[in-house]
Design a protein around this motif. Structure first.
Motif, PDB file in Angstrom:
ATOM      1  N   GLU A 146       0.853  -1.190   0.000  1.00 53.87           N
ATOM      2  CA  GLU A 146       0.000   0.000   0.000  1.00 53.87           C
ATOM      3  C   GLU A 146       0.891   1.243   0.000  1.00 53.87           C
ATOM      4  N   HIS A 209      -6.896   4.620  -2.801  1.00 54.14           N
ATOM      5  CA  HIS A 209      -6.081   5.784  -2.418  1.00 54.14           C
ATOM      6  C   HIS A 209      -5.559   6.574  -3.607  1.00 54.14           C
ATOM      7  N   HIS A 230      -9.817  -1.738  -0.972  1.00 50.33           N
ATOM      8  CA  HIS A 230     -10.661  -1.222   0.113  1.00 50.33           C
ATOM      9  C   HIS A 230     -11.191   0.164  -0.274  1.00 50.33           C
TER      10      HIS A 230
HETATM   11 ZN   LIG Z   1      -5.711   2.268   3.107  1.00 50.37          ZN
END
Ligand SMILES: [Zn+2]
Length: 365
Positions: A146, A209, A230
């Protein structure tokens, strides 16, 4: 008939192990009790835990996309956050240590956790879960990066792939590769170069993101598989300001690329003005299923949505729907979805099979 298997596409397991010393072989109740008794700073900074191995068993959570995550130092909020980097070498060291943490955990506790980096590993884990004569089953961990600052240059992807990394999100905050959360912006030349190299290996690209512009550019450009591990639908949060959640255009683009979006049971992603400390009254798993339904309606099927809990990822018990105490409660989604008219096959797809299809298709043999 067993309840369906759950695949959770986003948990910051290594970050919690290394930052707060959390031991996810323990039950949720045990971790909460130990942290309370020891005066651990984890509950204050990251909330009360939602994850534990016995709860994975109870909730039939068979596979987790387990992240490598560290904070760029300009977004670091306090000294307790030890996983923070000031430059690419530091990022590389922190992220690599987290990947090594998954290797260590799965070497030490193979009955509880197994690393999944190839299709055969996945099938071994799933065969175990299919054998009801066994008392318990190992949870498969698929490493997911991430924020990609730890990849110092595109040729270094070889090292990451060899070490078992299979999925990469270019952003958390904005990076030198693209715009990110609270840092709007396009894909950069560095971003394009990294995407080209990632496609050569077959890395899954995680658009979570990424700023809308860079996400849309990546959907056009990236030749490998795409997901959002997510993310909830921004369109369902009237008054939502910010660029963390994807607008429908990005969700449509993901669906068109056979991507999957993991929905998040986090109050701030379910109610636009919710802030930490606010009441959770009225925010339930039913609220979350509106996001599932929104994506399914756009797709015209139930093949493009899954779960990406992000549990213990900066929030805990006080920030999740009121009917969730631990990760095991995600099984409550099944009857809620059935009540909305989803059949058994669709429910199984949403809880886990869609992610399993992605893994079966894209993990190397
Ligand atoms: Zn995250």
């Amino acid at each position: 008939m067993h309840p369906p298997l759950i695949v959770d596409a986003h948990e910051d397991i290594a970050y919690n192990m290394l930052t707060f010393g959390r031991d996810y072989t323990r039950s949720v109740a045990e971790t909460r009790r130990i942290e309370m008794a020891s005066g651990s700073e984890a509950p204050e900074h990251n909330g009360q835990t939602l994850i534990g191995w016995p709860e994975y068993q109870r909730g039939r959570v068979a596979v987790v996309f387990s992240t490598l995550f560290a904070t760029p130092v300009r977004r670091k909020t306090s000294n307790w956050d030890k996983q923070a980097y000031a430059n690419y070498d530091q990022a590389h060291r922190l992220y690599r240590t987290q990947l090594d943490t998954y290797h260590d955990l799965t070497d030490r506790c193979p009955d509880q956790f197994q690393l999944i980096t190839r299709r055969a590993h996945l099938e071994t884990v799933l065969a175990d879960w299919a054998d009801s004569s066994l008392g318990s089953h190992p949870v498969g961990l698929v490493p997911l990066m991430e924020g990609a600052e730890a990849v110092r240059n595109p040729p270094e992807l070889d090292e990451w792939w060899e070490a078992g990394l299979r999925m990469i999100g270019l952003a958390w905050a904005g990076t030198r590769f693209c715009g990110g959360t609270r840092d709007p912006g396009p894909l950069t030349d560095d971003g394009r170069a990294l995407l080209a190299a990632m496609a050569d290996f077959g890395f899954t690209l995680d658009l979570s993101h990424m700023d809308e512009l860079s996400a849309r550019q990546s959907l056009d450009l990236y030749e490998g598989p795409v997901i959002a591990s997510h993310a909830n639908a921004a369109a369902l949060l009237p008054g939502y300001e910010g660029n963390r959640l994807p607008p429908d255009e990005v969700i449509k683009g993901l669906i068109a690329r056979d991507g999957i979006i993991g929905v998040v049971p986090f109050c701030a992603f379910l109610k636009a003005d919710w802030k930490k400390g606010d009441s959770r009254d009225g925010i339930t798993l039913e609220t979350l299923t509106a996001h599932v339904d929104h994506i399914c309606q756009m797709a015209g099927d139930a093949r493009h949505v899954g779960l990406g809990s992000d549990f213990d990822g900066g929030f805990g018990l006080n920030a999740v729907p009121v009917d969730v105490d631990t990760i095991a409660d995600l099984q409550k989604l099944a009857p809620i979805l059935e009540g909305k008219g989803y059949n058994d096959e669709a429910v199984a797809a949403i809880l886990g099979e869609n992610w399993l299809r992605h893994l079966r298709t894209y993990l190397p043999t």
